[in-house]
Design an enzyme around this catalytic site. Structure first.
Site, PDB file in Angstrom:
ATOM      1  N   SER A  87       2.594   8.872   4.840  1.00  0.00           N
ATOM      2  CA  SER A  87       1.191   8.624   5.164  1.00  0.00           C
ATOM      3  C   SER A  87       1.091   8.444   6.668  1.00  0.00           C
ATOM      4  O   SER A  87       2.088   8.146   7.335  1.00  0.00           O
ATOM      5  CB  SER A  87       0.701   7.357   4.445  1.00  0.00           C
ATOM      6  OG  SER A  87      -0.535   6.914   4.974  1.00  0.00           O
ATOM      7  N   TYR A 131       1.839  -1.585   2.108  1.00  0.00           N
ATOM      8  CA  TYR A 131       1.714  -0.142   1.891  1.00  0.00           C
ATOM      9  C   TYR A 131       2.377   0.587   3.056  1.00  0.00           C
ATOM     10  O   TYR A 131       3.189   1.504   2.864  1.00  0.00           O
ATOM     11  CB  TYR A 131       0.241   0.253   1.782  1.00  0.00           C
ATOM     12  CG  TYR A 131       0.029   1.743   1.638  1.00  0.00           C
ATOM     13  CD1 TYR A 131       0.215   2.371   0.413  1.00  0.00           C
ATOM     14  CD2 TYR A 131      -0.350   2.514   2.732  1.00  0.00           C
ATOM     15  CE1 TYR A 131       0.029   3.741   0.280  1.00  0.00           C
ATOM     16  CE2 TYR A 131      -0.537   3.877   2.615  1.00  0.00           C
ATOM     17  CZ  TYR A 131      -0.344   4.491   1.386  1.00  0.00           C
ATOM     18  OH  TYR A 131      -0.522   5.841   1.262  1.00  0.00           O
TER      19      TYR A 131
END
Length: 270
Positions: free
Chosen positions: A135, A148
């Site tokens: 990401s 995350y």
């Protein structure tokens, strides 16, 4: 000349929704036989898409036996794509251990677990591509997305090491870094901050900004095309950021001081 993928096999984790489902369809439409692995799969269900095929198999990437069962009978994997993932939103201080562990178990250890079982299949043919989904949050730490980001930072390091280790066996590894995308992932994200937390107001504000950006982000189908395009390359790049905006952000990380990056992130989210 148009390439024929009728004998090619792709295995996709997290194939039940969002980018995962879009990737499953993209590869199947191009002619691949795609094994779509996800927890709520209708085990053994087969769907024809254009010249390709999708076979669903039940798989929990946090469970070794579940992974082994989902790969039974598969003796060829041309492309292995990791898209199983989860998201939590909460402060670095107050997020509970069980939420942190679940985040890491799915995003990081889930990828490690699947690779341990799938890589020997690929190594026998001395050929294949592993695509790991990181990401932009694996390049930049995001406020109230710390765990995350931590799971994705871990994948960046792991994926880089894996790439160097598997090259000898003809296996390529590429890390794809999607940015904001309009998918069910937004609604599925778990918010862990309690109403009594001193960070609650900041957390809610940041989450609102993130959700708005995601809802106006790229479609899952657009992101899926990047995965397929990457699979066509003889020598895939180490990392691929999805979209011009995110390519620029990743590039700027290389030339600007860390302090500048943190200043910009605080302006964006806080």
């Amino acid at each position: 000349m148009k390439r024929d993928f009728k004998d090619c096999v792709a295995v996709v984790t997290g194939g039940g929704s969002g980018i995962g489902l879009a990737v499953v369809k993209e590869f199947a439409i191009r002619g691949y036989y795609v094994y779509s692995l996800f927890r709520r799969a209708k085990n053994g269900q087969i769907t024809k898409l254009n010249s390709g095929t999708v076979e669903e198999r039940t798989c929990d990437v946090t469970d070794e036996n579940s992974i082994k069962n989902s790969l039974v009978g598969i003796d060829r994997i041309d492309v292995l794509i990791h898209l199983a993932g989860s998201g939590i939103c909460g402060s670095a201080e107050a997020t509970k251990d069980e939420d942190v562990r679940f985040q890491m178990d799915v995003n990081f250890f889930g990828t490690v677990n699947v690779n341990r079982i799938a890589l020997p299949i690929m190594r026998k043919r001395r050929k294949g591509l592993v695509i790991i989904t990181s990401s932009v949050g694996g390049v930049y730490p995001l406020p109230f997305q710390g765990f995350y980001s931590a799971s994705k930072f871990a994948l960046e390091g792991y994926g880089g090491a894996l790439k160097m280790e598997t090259e000898k066996f003809g296996i390529n590894v590429c890390i794809i870094q999607p940015g904001d995308a309009a998918t069910p992932f937004t609604a599925m994200r778990k918010t862990t901050e309690s109403a009594l937390s001193p960070y609650k107001e900041m957390c809610d504000k940041t989450l609102g900004i993130i959700e708005k950006d995601e809802k106006h982000g790229y479609s899952a189908e657009r992101v899926a095309k990047v995965y397929f395009k990457t699979s066509l390359k003889k020598h895939p790049p180490c990392t691929v950021a999805v979209g011009f905006k995110y390519k620029v952000l990743v590039f700027l990380k290389r030339i600007f001081p860390v302090r500048t990056a943190y200043f910009v992130l605080k302006k964006m989210y806080l």
